[in-house]
Design a protein around this motif. Sequence first.
Motif, PDB file in Angstrom:
ATOM      1  N   LEU A   1       4.166  -6.025   8.483  1.00  0.00           N
ATOM      2  CA  LEU A   1       4.398  -4.785   7.745  1.00  0.00           C
ATOM      3  C   LEU A   1       3.194  -4.431   6.872  1.00  0.00           C
ATOM      4  N   ILE A   2       2.630  -5.455   6.225  1.00  0.00           N
ATOM      5  CA  ILE A   2       1.452  -5.228   5.382  1.00  0.00           C
ATOM      6  C   ILE A   2       0.292  -4.685   6.218  1.00  0.00           C
ATOM      7  N   ASP A   3       0.067  -5.270   7.398  1.00  0.00           N
ATOM      8  CA  ASP A   3      -1.005  -4.786   8.285  1.00  0.00           C
ATOM      9  C   ASP A   3      -0.767  -3.334   8.692  1.00  0.00           C
ATOM     10  N   GLU A   4       0.501  -3.001   9.012  1.00  0.00           N
ATOM     11  CA  GLU A   4       0.831  -1.641   9.436  1.00  0.00           C
ATOM     12  C   GLU A   4       0.619  -0.654   8.291  1.00  0.00           C
TER      13      GLU A   4
ATOM     14  N   HIS B   1      -1.526  -0.989   5.773  1.00  0.00           N
ATOM     15  CA  HIS B   1      -2.972  -0.818   5.585  1.00  0.00           C
ATOM     16  C   HIS B   1      -3.557   0.110   6.656  1.00  0.00           C
ATOM     17  N   THR B   2      -3.070  -0.019   7.890  1.00  0.00           N
ATOM     18  CA  THR B   2      -3.544   0.856   8.970  1.00  0.00           C
ATOM     19  C   THR B   2      -3.182   2.311   8.681  1.00  0.00           C
ATOM     20  N   LEU B   3      -1.952   2.532   8.237  1.00  0.00           N
ATOM     21  CA  LEU B   3      -1.515   3.884   7.890  1.00  0.00           C
ATOM     22  C   LEU B   3      -2.345   4.441   6.736  1.00  0.00           C
ATOM     23  N   GLN B   4      -2.597   3.593   5.762  1.00  0.00           N
ATOM     24  CA  GLN B   4      -3.383   4.011   4.599  1.00  0.00           C
ATOM     25  C   GLN B   4      -4.785   4.482   5.015  1.00  0.00           C
ATOM     26  N   LYS B   5      -5.424   3.715   5.891  1.00  0.00           N
ATOM     27  CA  LYS B   5      -6.772   4.065   6.344  1.00  0.00           C
ATOM     28  C   LYS B   5      -6.774   5.392   7.104  1.00  0.00           C
ATOM     29  N   GLU B   6      -5.728   5.601   7.921  1.00  0.00           N
ATOM     30  CA  GLU B   6      -5.655   6.844   8.692  1.00  0.00           C
ATOM     31  C   GLU B   6      -5.449   8.042   7.772  1.00  0.00           C
ATOM     32  N   ILE B   7      -4.613   7.861   6.747  1.00  0.00           N
ATOM     33  CA  ILE B   7      -4.385   8.940   5.778  1.00  0.00           C
ATOM     34  C   ILE B   7      -5.677   9.275   5.041  1.00  0.00           C
ATOM     35  N   LEU B   8      -6.402   8.242   4.648  1.00  0.00           N
ATOM     36  CA  LEU B   8      -7.670   8.457   3.945  1.00  0.00           C
ATOM     37  C   LEU B   8      -8.681   9.172   4.837  1.00  0.00           C
ATOM     38  N   ARG B   9      -8.673   8.819   6.124  1.00  0.00           N
ATOM     39  CA  ARG B   9      -9.588   9.473   7.063  1.00  0.00           C
ATOM     40  C   ARG B   9      -9.267  10.967   7.181  1.00  0.00           C
ATOM     41  N   LEU B  10      -7.968  11.285   7.243  1.00  0.00           N
ATOM     42  CA  LEU B  10      -7.561  12.673   7.402  1.00  0.00           C
ATOM     43  C   LEU B  10      -7.696  13.470   6.108  1.00  0.00           C
TER      44      LEU B  10
ATOM     45  N   LEU C   1      -4.604   6.648  -3.171  1.00  0.00           N
ATOM     46  CA  LEU C   1      -4.411   5.867  -1.955  1.00  0.00           C
ATOM     47  C   LEU C   1      -5.658   5.057  -1.603  1.00  0.00           C
ATOM     48  N   ALA C   2      -6.776   5.472  -2.122  1.00  0.00           N
ATOM     49  CA  ALA C   2      -8.021   4.788  -1.800  1.00  0.00           C
ATOM     50  C   ALA C   2      -8.091   3.405  -2.429  1.00  0.00           C
ATOM     51  N   GLN C   3      -7.252   3.181  -3.424  1.00  0.00           N
ATOM     52  CA  GLN C   3      -7.227   1.857  -4.039  1.00  0.00           C
ATOM     53  C   GLN C   3      -6.641   0.844  -3.065  1.00  0.00           C
ATOM     54  N   GLU C   4      -7.215  -0.330  -3.039  1.00  0.00           N
ATOM     55  CA  GLU C   4      -6.749  -1.374  -2.118  1.00  0.00           C
ATOM     56  C   GLU C   4      -5.348  -1.822  -2.499  1.00  0.00           C
ATOM     57  N   LEU C   5      -4.475  -1.894  -1.506  1.00  0.00           N
ATOM     58  CA  LEU C   5      -3.101  -2.344  -1.750  1.00  0.00           C
ATOM     59  C   LEU C   5      -3.039  -3.867  -1.624  1.00  0.00           C
ATOM     60  N   ASN C   6      -2.854  -4.533  -2.731  1.00  0.00           N
ATOM     61  CA  ASN C   6      -2.770  -6.002  -2.699  1.00  0.00           C
ATOM     62  C   ASN C   6      -1.327  -6.444  -2.481  1.00  0.00           C
ATOM     63  N   LEU C   7      -0.773  -6.010  -1.360  1.00  0.00           N
ATOM     64  CA  LEU C   7       0.638  -6.288  -1.086  1.00  0.00           C
ATOM     65  C   LEU C   7       0.896  -7.758  -0.790  1.00  0.00           C
ATOM     66  N   ASP C   8      -0.144  -8.462  -0.370  1.00  0.00           N
ATOM     67  CA  ASP C   8       0.075  -9.843   0.056  1.00  0.00           C
ATOM     68  C   ASP C   8       0.003 -10.844  -1.097  1.00  0.00           C
TER      69      ASP C   8
ATOM     70  N   MET D   1      11.107  -3.661   0.275  1.00  0.00           N
ATOM     71  CA  MET D   1      10.105  -2.876  -0.447  1.00  0.00           C
ATOM     72  C   MET D   1       8.985  -2.460   0.494  1.00  0.00           C
ATOM     73  N   LEU D   2       8.526  -3.404   1.332  1.00  0.00           N
ATOM     74  CA  LEU D   2       7.458  -3.095   2.288  1.00  0.00           C
ATOM     75  C   LEU D   2       7.916  -2.026   3.278  1.00  0.00           C
ATOM     76  N   SER D   3       9.156  -2.121   3.736  1.00  0.00           N
ATOM     77  CA  SER D   3       9.685  -1.155   4.701  1.00  0.00           C
ATOM     78  C   SER D   3       9.731   0.241   4.088  1.00  0.00           C
ATOM     79  N   ASP D   4      10.166   0.318   2.831  1.00  0.00           N
ATOM     80  CA  ASP D   4      10.206   1.615   2.146  1.00  0.00           C
ATOM     81  C   ASP D   4       8.795   2.184   1.982  1.00  0.00           C
ATOM     82  N   LYS D   5       7.859   1.309   1.630  1.00  0.00           N
ATOM     83  CA  LYS D   5       6.470   1.750   1.443  1.00  0.00           C
ATOM     84  C   LYS D   5       5.886   2.231   2.774  1.00  0.00           C
ATOM     85  N   LYS D   6       6.207   1.520   3.844  1.00  0.00           N
ATOM     86  CA  LYS D   6       5.718   1.932   5.163  1.00  0.00           C
ATOM     87  C   LYS D   6       6.274   3.310   5.537  1.00  0.00           C
ATOM     88  N   LYS D   7       7.573   3.538   5.260  1.00  0.00           N
ATOM     89  CA  LYS D   7       8.179   4.837   5.572  1.00  0.00           C
ATOM     90  C   LYS D   7       7.510   5.961   4.792  1.00  0.00           C
ATOM     91  N   SER D   8       7.220   5.695   3.517  1.00  0.00           N
ATOM     92  CA  SER D   8       6.578   6.734   2.703  1.00  0.00           C
ATOM     93  C   SER D   8       5.180   7.042   3.220  1.00  0.00           C
TER      94      SER D   8
END
Length: 348
Positions: free
Chosen positions: A136-139, A141-150, A157-164, A205-212
Motif C-alpha cells: 500500500l505504501i508503494d502504491e 508513493h506511485t500515486l503521489q509521484k504521478e499527481i506531482l507530475r501532472l 504533496l511534494a513532501q516525502e510521505l514517511n508512511l513506513d 489508514m493507508l487504504s483511506d490515504k490511497k483512496k484519497s
Amino acid sequence: APEHLRFDFAHFSKVSEQELAEIENIVNEKIKENIQLQHHRNIPFATAQKMGALMFFGDKYGDTVNVVEFSEFSKEFCGGTHVKNTGEIGFFKIRSEASSASGVRRIEAITSDYAVEYLKIQHATYRERIELAYRLIDEIHTLQKEILRLSNDSSPLAQELNLDIELRKLEQIPETPSAIVTEKLSQAFSDIHRNFRRLEDYILMLSDKKKSFEKELAKFNLKSAASDVDALIQKATAVNGFKLVASKIDATDMEALKSIGDTLRAKIGSGVGVLASIIDDKVALVCVVSDDLIKSKNIQAGKIVGAIAKIVGGGGGGKAHLATAGGKDVGKLDEALGSVAAIIHGMI
C-alpha cells in the motif's frame, strides 16, 4: 478433543476482552498447579448431586454416574474423556467467543501444542499484513509521484510521505513460535493480538490515504483528458455532414471514461463520439451521440457501442445519447474503432 474445546453457556451479553483474558488466566493458573484427578466411579446419582457436582447433559445420565473432581475448583458429572491431572492440558487459549443461540454464548479454545500451532498461523498472517502494508505504501508513493507530475507544482504533496516509520515499529513482532516455550505462550498471544489491532488500524489508514490520492489523481486525469477532447474534435472525420470521433484515450476506470464522454458530447456540436480505454486488461467503450442526430437520423449510442463491442468479444448498451460496453479482446481494439464509420453508415 486433544486440540480444542467448545463450551456453550447461558449469558446475557457478549463476554468482554477483559473477561476472556481473566478466564484464560484462571484456567492457566490451575493448569500450572498440576491438580490431580479424583475420579468417583459408579456412585448414586443423588449422591453426586449432593456433592455439588455440575451436571451438563441433563437426563442423559443413569442411576449411577461418574464424577471427575480437581480439588475444589472443578467437580462435574463425567461427560467424556478427561486428563489424569491438569498439567496434561499444557496451555489454554480462547480462540473465539460468539453467540450460538438467543441468550447463549459459545467459547471455542485450543490447548497444548495446538496452541503453539495456532500461534504460528497468527504469526504468518501478521507477516502477510505487514507485506500488504508495504504494498500500500508503494502504491501511495506511485500515486503521489504521478499527481506531482501532472500538477507540476510544489504543493504539500511534494513532501516525502514517511508512511513506513510507524510500520517499522509494528514490524517488531514477537519471537517466532518455534522459540516459545509454554510459559511464554500467554505473553506471545497477547503481543500478537495487541500488534494485530494496531496493524489493522494502520492498514485502514493507508487504504483511506490511497483512496484519497486516487481521487486526487482522477481529478488531474479528468482535467488532462478534458483538454485533450478539443484536440480529438479537431481531428474528427466527417460523416454525412456531422463529426465522428473514434479514439483510444487513457482512463482509470469506466466512470472516468463516461465523464470524458460527457465532455466530448457537450463540445462536439453535431456528431458521434466513441472513446476506448484499456482498463484491467480489458476493453472499455463509451459512445455518445448529439441530440440533433438522435432526432433527425435516429442514431442510437446503445446500438453503435453494442456493434463495436462484438468485435472485441464483448457486449453492452445504454441510452440513445450515451452508452457503455466492454470486451475481452484487446488486440482487436484498433479494428473495432476503425469500423465505427461503417457501423454508423449502416444505421443511417
